[in-house]
Design a protein around this motif. Sequence first.
Motif, short mmCIF file in Angstrom:
data_model
loop_
_atom_site.label_atom_id
_atom_site.label_comp_id
_atom_site.label_asym_id
_atom_site.label_seq_id
_atom_site.Cartn_x
_atom_site.Cartn_y
_atom_site.Cartn_z
N ILE A 106 79.55 15.78 52.42
CA ILE A 106 80.37 16.61 51.54
C ILE A 106 81.38 17.39 52.37
CG2 ILE A 106 80.37 18.54 49.92
CD1 ILE A 106 77.61 17.55 48.96
N TYR A 107 80.93 17.97 53.48
CA TYR A 107 81.84 18.72 54.35
C TYR A 107 83.02 17.85 54.78
CZ TYR A 107 83.81 21.08 58.34
OH TYR A 107 84.70 21.65 59.21
N GLU A 108 82.77 16.64 55.20
CA GLU A 108 83.85 15.76 55.64
C GLU A 108 84.86 15.51 54.52
OE1 GLU A 108 84.72 14.62 58.67
OE2 GLU A 108 83.09 15.88 59.42
N ARG A 109 84.38 15.45 53.29
CA ARG A 109 85.27 15.20 52.16
C ARG A 109 86.14 16.40 51.81
NH1 ARG A 109 82.17 12.58 47.30
NH2 ARG A 109 84.32 12.32 46.56
N VAL A 110 85.63 17.62 52.03
CA VAL A 110 86.37 18.80 51.56
C VAL A 110 87.00 19.64 52.67
CG1 VAL A 110 85.02 18.94 49.43
CG2 VAL A 110 84.31 20.28 51.43
N LYS A 111 86.74 19.30 53.94
CA LYS A 111 87.24 20.15 55.02
C LYS A 111 88.77 20.23 55.04
CE LYS A 111 87.22 16.73 58.73
NZ LYS A 111 86.65 16.37 60.02
N GLN A 112 89.45 19.20 54.58
CA GLN A 112 90.91 19.20 54.55
C GLN A 112 91.44 20.32 53.65
OE1 GLN A 112 92.83 17.14 56.40
NE2 GLN A 112 94.71 18.10 55.67
N ILE A 113 90.70 20.66 52.60
CA ILE A 113 91.14 21.71 51.68
C ILE A 113 91.28 23.03 52.43
CG2 ILE A 113 90.54 23.06 49.63
CD1 ILE A 113 89.21 20.53 48.52
N LYS A 114 90.38 23.30 53.37
CA LYS A 114 90.47 24.55 54.14
C LYS A 114 91.77 24.59 54.95
CE LYS A 114 87.96 27.82 56.84
NZ LYS A 114 86.66 28.35 57.13
N GLU A 115 92.15 23.46 55.54
CA GLU A 115 93.38 23.40 56.31
C GLU A 115 94.61 23.56 55.42
OE1 GLU A 115 93.08 19.70 58.46
OE2 GLU A 115 91.14 20.29 59.31
N GLU A 116 94.50 23.19 54.15
CA GLU A 116 95.61 23.26 53.20
C GLU A 116 95.62 24.58 52.41
OE1 GLU A 116 94.68 20.01 50.67
OE2 GLU A 116 95.17 18.50 52.16
N ALA A 117 94.67 25.46 52.66
CA ALA A 117 94.48 26.65 51.83
C ALA A 117 95.78 27.43 51.60
CB ALA A 117 93.40 27.55 52.42
N LYS A 118 96.49 27.75 52.67
CA LYS A 118 97.72 28.54 52.51
C LYS A 118 98.73 27.84 51.61
CE LYS A 118 96.92 32.24 54.92
NZ LYS A 118 96.61 33.46 54.21
N ASN A 119 98.87 26.52 51.77
CA ASN A 119 99.79 25.76 50.93
C ASN A 119 99.35 25.71 49.47
OD1 ASN A 119 101.48 25.23 53.11
ND2 ASN A 119 100.48 23.29 53.57
N LEU A 120 98.07 25.93 49.23
CA LEU A 120 97.53 25.95 47.88
C LEU A 120 97.57 27.36 47.28
CD1 LEU A 120 94.41 23.63 48.41
CD2 LEU A 120 96.58 23.03 47.32
N GLY A 121 98.09 28.32 48.04
CA GLY A 121 98.16 29.70 47.55
C GLY A 121 96.86 30.45 47.69
N ILE A 122 96.01 30.02 48.63
CA ILE A 122 94.70 30.63 48.85
C ILE A 122 94.76 31.48 50.12
CG2 ILE A 122 92.26 30.13 49.34
CD1 ILE A 122 92.72 27.43 47.81
N ASP A 123 94.35 32.74 50.02
CA ASP A 123 94.39 33.66 51.16
C ASP A 123 93.24 33.47 52.14
OD1 ASP A 123 96.78 35.26 50.49
OD2 ASP A 123 95.61 35.76 48.70
N GLY A 124 92.16 32.88 51.70
CA GLY A 124 91.01 32.62 52.57
C GLY A 124 90.05 31.69 51.85
N LEU A 125 89.37 30.84 52.60
CA LEU A 125 88.46 29.87 52.00
C LEU A 125 87.22 29.74 52.87
CD1 LEU A 125 89.33 26.59 50.29
CD2 LEU A 125 87.60 26.56 52.07
N TRP A 126 86.05 29.74 52.21
CA TRP A 126 84.78 29.60 52.91
C TRP A 126 83.97 28.50 52.27
CZ3 TRP A 126 86.93 34.21 51.48
CH2 TRP A 126 87.26 35.08 52.52
N PHE A 127 83.14 27.85 53.09
CA PHE A 127 82.15 26.90 52.60
C PHE A 127 80.79 27.57 52.65
CE2 PHE A 127 85.10 23.85 54.93
CZ PHE A 127 85.77 23.45 53.77
N THR A 128 79.98 27.33 51.64
CA THR A 128 78.60 27.80 51.65
C THR A 128 77.70 26.62 51.27
OG1 THR A 128 78.62 28.53 49.35
CG2 THR A 128 79.25 30.15 51.02
N GLN A 129 76.43 26.77 51.57
CA GLN A 129 75.47 25.73 51.21
C GLN A 129 74.24 26.34 50.61
OE1 GLN A 129 75.03 24.07 55.19
NE2 GLN A 129 72.89 24.65 55.16
N MET A 130 73.53 25.55 49.84
CA MET A 130 72.29 25.99 49.24
C MET A 130 71.20 25.90 50.29
SD MET A 130 73.27 26.62 46.14
CE MET A 130 71.81 26.71 45.17
N LEU A 131 70.32 26.85 50.31
CA LEU A 131 69.19 26.81 51.23
C LEU A 131 67.97 26.29 50.49
CD1 LEU A 131 69.64 30.23 53.04
CD2 LEU A 131 70.28 27.95 53.86
N ASN A 132 67.25 25.39 51.12
CA ASN A 132 66.04 24.84 50.47
C ASN A 132 64.85 25.71 50.73
OD1 ASN A 132 67.45 22.67 49.47
ND2 ASN A 132 67.18 21.50 51.35
#
Length: 159
Positions: free
Chosen positions: A133-159
Motif C-alpha cells: 500500500i505504501y508503494e502505491r500511495v507514496k507519490q501522493i506525499k511528493e505531490e502534496a503541495k501541488n494538490l494544495g495540501i500543507d502537510g501529509l502523513w501516513f498512519t497504520q493500524m496496529l494489530n
Amino acid sequence: YGKQIGQKDSDGKITSPDEAVWQHVFSEGYPVLIEADGSKGLPCKVPEMWEPVFRKETTHVFGVLGMTCLDQTISKVCHRPEKAAQLLKCTRNHRITVDDVRMILKSSEGLRKNIEDGWKYYVILNQVDDSAIYERVKQIKEEAKNLGIDGLWFTQMLN
C-alpha cells in the motif's frame, strides 16, 4: 487534556455543547480538535451538500482517508457513495484507484470542501498497513503541495 465536552445523543453521536461552553474553551487558548464530518466507520467519504460544518474559529483542517478503500467498489467503502461516484464521474461499482484518492483529496467537492482561504489543510492517509500500500500511495506525499495540501502523513493500524 483529552476532555470530551459534548454529550451522546440517542443515536450515540456526540452533540455540540452550548455556545457558552465553546467560548470558554476557546478563551483558554488550547488547541481544540473537532470532528466536523464522520464517515460511519468507512474508509472513504465525499461530503454531502451541507457537510462539513466548520466553526468560524477554525484554522486547520485535517482530511482523513483510509487506504483500505483502494481496489474496493465505491458502494462498499464510501460513505455517501452517490457523492463519490458523482465526483469521480463513474458508477458506484467503480473500484477506487490512487488517482481517485488524489481527486478526493484535492477537490473542493471532496475533502477540501468548505475550507476557507488562510486555513491550513493537512491530510492523513490512514491504513497504510503494509509496504505494498505504501508503494502505491507514496507519490501522493511528493505531490502534496501541488494538490494544495500543507502537510501529509501516513498512519497504520496496529494489530
